[in-house]
Design an enzyme around this catalytic site. Structure first.
Site, short mmCIF file in Angstrom:
data_model
loop_
_atom_site.label_atom_id
_atom_site.label_comp_id
_atom_site.label_asym_id
_atom_site.label_seq_id
_atom_site.Cartn_x
_atom_site.Cartn_y
_atom_site.Cartn_z
CD GLU A 126 34.59 -12.72 -61.65
OE1 GLU A 126 34.10 -13.69 -61.27
OE2 GLU A 126 35.76 -12.28 -61.47
CE LYS A 150 25.58 -15.80 -57.57
NZ LYS A 150 24.98 -17.12 -57.58
CG ASP A 170 22.57 -21.59 -61.78
OD1 ASP A 170 22.82 -21.86 -60.74
OD2 ASP A 170 21.23 -21.67 -62.19
CE1 TYR A 210 34.00 -18.22 -57.48
CE2 TYR A 210 33.23 -19.00 -59.45
CZ TYR A 210 33.00 -19.02 -58.02
OH TYR A 210 32.15 -19.77 -57.50
CE LYS A 219 21.26 -14.75 -57.81
NZ LYS A 219 20.17 -15.23 -56.89
CB CYS A 237 -3.25 -27.58 -36.57
SG CYS A 237 -1.69 -28.37 -37.18
CB CYS A 295 -2.31 -31.65 -34.21
SG CYS A 295 -2.39 -29.85 -33.84
CB CYS A 326 -0.41 -25.09 -35.45
SG CYS A 326 -0.86 -26.66 -34.20
CB CYS A 366 1.23 -29.92 -33.54
SG CYS A 366 1.11 -29.72 -35.17
S1 IVH Z 1 32.88 -14.95 -55.93
C1 IVH Z 1 33.36 -14.05 -51.69
N1 IVH Z 1 32.27 -15.11 -58.77
O1 IVH Z 1 27.82 -17.57 -56.43
C2 IVH Z 1 32.81 -14.34 -52.95
N2 IVH Z 1 30.73 -16.43 -57.21
O2 IVH Z 1 26.28 -16.45 -54.25
C3 IVH Z 1 32.61 -15.72 -53.43
N3 IVH Z 1 29.31 -18.10 -58.11
O3 IVH Z 1 29.00 -19.81 -53.64
C4 IVH Z 1 32.07 -16.03 -54.64
N4 IVH Z 1 29.68 -17.22 -60.39
O4 IVH Z 1 28.88 -20.65 -56.28
C5 IVH Z 1 31.92 -15.57 -57.28
N5 IVH Z 1 31.89 -15.28 -60.91
C6 IVH Z 1 31.58 -15.49 -59.78
C7 IVH Z 1 30.65 -16.62 -59.47
C8 IVH Z 1 30.29 -17.01 -58.30
C9 IVH Z 1 29.05 -18.02 -59.57
C10 IVH Z 1 28.63 -18.75 -57.09
C11 IVH Z 1 29.51 -19.34 -56.23
C12 IVH Z 1 29.21 -18.62 -54.61
C13 IVH Z 1 27.77 -18.15 -55.03
C14 IVH Z 1 27.40 -16.85 -54.27
#
Ligand code: IVH
Length: 702
Positions: free
Chosen positions: A131, A133, A135, A242, A330, A424, A427, A442, A448
């Site tokens: 899926e 991810k 943002d 999701y 990522k 430092c 300080c 430091c 400090c």
């Molecule tokens: S699953 C146990 N699915 O990514 C797994 N997370 O780094 C729960 N996120 O806090 C997350 N798209 O805010 C899942 N398709 C997706 C997602 C997703 C974005 C975010 C979510 C989570 C973060 C984890």
């Protein structure tokens, strides 16, 4: 009897009104779904408005009948002074990251080595759902008997903020699930804003002279965390569902099937999601999505792969704060060119000197970047970064922007090389760098001010004592005034000068008023009861992050016991030291930092002083205290038939048991698989119970 649907509101009896409100809630929700989810309205706008007006008219006559899922509650719920807290029944986890195809293959291998059937049959593919991810910000939505009853932000994963009233205003959120659905179910998902909506919102704000949001994610977060739901209602927030939180009966056997159920209940599921039969299909999905990323109308920063089979997910469980059954792959970081205007050296709470580049502001992946970390002096030397240089900066997700390379503009050798300070900058104490370490520190220690301020900031931060209103600026202010020099001082702040006197003193300071001062004192008082793991994390012991703090809190149970054992562990030959390093996840290096912290008399004094100010240090509840093996010690030996050693260990630990490597008098059980040798024999000698795998499974309930 006349159907109440045909009666005017003023002619309805109470019972008829209740029936009508129920029907209207369901009907309006169905129209919302048809309109927003399928882009296919079933009735005209005028007819839809008439339904809502009828709902409002009946509610006006029978306010006591207003339903939790009423369409009218989607907007206009009264503002709250502050969000309530919600404990997540099932923690909201984060995800491990993978940055390359190899990382992803490692993830699949890890799954295979954990699940015995997969390890024994290397040809069997591991299907995942891939899926985008998103943002945005994650939220948890609780439904009881199909009705939306509570929604919360992720917070620290265990406890979030109650944003129910705000979430009710989201059109994508079904207030009522289309049946059939479990009696209790928590659905998790991401609240986000499309790029187009984000730009339109910013244009509007700019026109009205209001500050604009840096990116869609911030805009979404800022819009959801509004105390007045009326404001949230006007912001174009969207939602993709999701994941599953707490649930009565499991609603599906696989994640893919579950996504189908989500759609059936009325949620939006990301249309790009795909079931991939194996790792190669998963990687192909990632590469294709990376290409189509610019065409999507919302920001994504990678792909999440989730092991499809729910029974495997359950067996895989989690490590620290992330599931073993999912990973975030990522996308490569986004980059831009800019100029280094200055290099500043910051002092952290452990005295570490960190160089930070001040940059000519530049937009990288939708965010304006004006500062970037330079890591340490070796990195500056290796890249030969000089003030005035043109550099390439990058940012990936929420990590701090970094300088990745210097562009040779021909003139750079005329600029002097950067000299890292050996004292430092705050300080003036010597900053030294032990042999073999990259960090210069430091030596000012307690004297400090930079270290002191950073320690206090860490202490009050969200994942530690979570004292609202005690952020960087206010900590600096209170420290500079000399009012707060140690954690205990924070708790004395409100009373030191007699009742009311200090409130007045603080409220007359620039930037403060009576309300903000009172709020701060109240926030501080709320934290006089603190969970042990937060206390441990707040102390800022080197290498003791949230996960380690949790391990320590769970293992030692109480603050007194923990402190006593840590002090005893000063002797590396002591059983206290052995016990500490035996905790799964705590190695010798971390153990030494903990012991070193307790060896300092001033740390012990500061801790005594703090404890005196607290009302209660609450023990952390073991994940499953009801389990018959909680607190017991078990040793596995030989080859198990139904699971790998990793799974056996993870399962025992998730039920609250300790897993040890060798048998001693302290061992409660030895579980002996095939070909178990000396350990089972030793157990029999010591009179420790030896269980077969079947007996063990019976003990832990299957
Ligand atoms: S699953 C146990 N699915 O990514 C797994 N997370 O780094 C729960 N996120 O806090 C997350 N798209 O805010 C899942 N398709 C997706 C997602 C997703 C974005 C975010 C979510 C989570 C973060 C984890």
């Amino acid at each position: 009897m006349t159907d109440p649907a045909h009666l005017p509101p003023q002619d309805l009896t109470m019972a008829e009104a209740a029936t009508e409100l129920e029907r209207l809630a369901a009907e309006i929700a169905a129209h919302d779904r048809a309109y927003h989810q399928h882009d296919a309205p079933l009735i005209s706008d005028a007819d839809y408005d008439a339904l809502r007006r009828r709902n409002a008219a009946i509610e006006f006559r029978f306010p006591e009948l207003i339903r939790g899922d009423s369409p009218s509650r989607r907007v206009g719920a009264p503002p709250v002074a502050q969000f309530g807290k919600v404990r997540h029944a099932v923690p909201m986890l984060s995800l491990e990251n993978a940055f390359s195809d190899d990382d992803v293959r490692d993830f699949f291998d890890g799954v295979r080595n954990f699940i015995k059937e997969l390890r024994d049959d290397p040809g069997q593919p591991i299907a995942v759902v891939a899926e985008p991810k998103i943002d945005g910000l994650s939220i948890s939505l609780r439904y009881e008997d199909g009705a939306f009853v509570q929604g919360a932000t992720r917070g620290d994963g265990s406890e979030g903020e109650d944003v129910t009233a705000n979430l009710r205003t989201l059109k994508d959120l079904p207030l009522r699930l289309s049946p059939p659905c479990p009696s209790v179910v928590e659905v998790r998902g991401e609240v986000y804003m499309t790029r187009a909506d984000f730009m339109a919102l910013n244009e509007r704000r700019a026109a009205e002279g209001e500050p604009v949001f840096a990116n869609p994610r911030n805009a979404a977060a800022g819009s959801l965390r509004q105390l007045d739901p009326g404001i949230t209602a006007k912001r174009p927030l969207r939602l993709f569902a999701y994941a599953l939180g707490e649930v009565g009966e499991p609603p599906a056997a696989s994640h893919w099937e579950f996504l189908g159920r989500l759609t059936g209940w009325g949620f939006h599921v990301n249309p790009e999601a795909r079931r991939c039969a194996d790792v190669d299909e998963a990687l192909a999905f990632h590469h294709a999505l990376q290409d189509s990323r610019p065409t999507l109308d919302y920001d994504i920063d990678g792909v999440v792969y989730k092991v499809d089979r729910f029974d495997w997910q359950q067996r895989l469980g989690q490590v620290a704060r992330a599931p073993r059954w999912a990973v975030a792959h990522k996308f490569p970081a986004e980059q831009a060119r800019t100029i280094v205007r200055a290099i500043e050296v910051q002092v952290g709470r452990t005295g570490a000197l960190t160089p930070v580049a001040h940059l000519e502001p530049v937009t990288v992946g939708g965010v304006v970047v004006a500062r970037a970390t330079l890591h340490n002096e070796d990195e500056i030397r290796r890249k030969d970064i000089r003030v005035g240089d043109t550099v390439v900066v990058q940012r990936a997700g929420d990590v701090i922007p970094q300088v990745v390379a210097v562009i040779d503009d021909g003139a750079r050798h005329a600029r002097p090389p950067y000299e890292f300070p050996t004292i430092c900058p705050v300080c003036g104490a010597h900053a030294t760098r032990p042999e073999g370490e990259v960090i210069r520190r430091c030596t000012g220690g307690l004297t400090c001010p930079a270290q002191a301020v950073e320690r206090l900031r860490h202490f009050a931060a969200r994942d530690a004592f979570d004292i609202e209103g005690l952020g960087e600026k206010n900590v600096e202010f209170l420290f500079a005034k000399g009012w707060v020099k140690s954690p205990a001082d924070i708790f004395r702040l409100g009373e030191r000068y007699g009742p009311g006197a200090n409130l007045e003193r603080l409220s007359t300071q620039p930037g403060w008023g009576a309300a903000s001062a009172r709020k701060l004192f109240e926030a501080i008082d709320r934290r006089r009861v603190i969970p042990l793991d937060r206390l441990i994390f707040a102390l800022g012991i080197r290498q003791v992050g949230q996960a380690t703090a949790r391990l320590l809190a769970l293992h030692y149970g109480s603050a007194e016991n923990w402190r006593r054992r840590m002090t005893e562990a000063a002797d590396p030959a002591s059983d206290a030291y052995a016990e500490l390093t035996n905790i799964n996840g705590i190695g010798p290096s971390v153990a030494q930092d903990i012991v070193a912290f307790f060896a300092e008399a001033h740390n012990q004094t500061a801790l005594d002083d703090l404890v005196d100010q607290l009302a209660e240090i609450a023990p952390l509840e073991a994940p499953r205290t009801a389990s018959p093996i909680a607190g017991k010690t078990v040793v596995f030996t030989g080859t198990l038939e139904t699971m790998t050693r990793s799974e056996a260990k993870a399962r025992a630990e998730s039920l609250g048991a300790k897993v040890a490597g060798s048998v001693s008098r302290g061992t409660d059980w030895v579980v002996a698989g095939a070909d178990s040798g000396s350990k089972a024999a030793k157990a029999r000698d010591l009179g420790v119970a030896v269980l077969t795998e079947q007996e063990w499974l019976a003990l832990i309930g299957g």
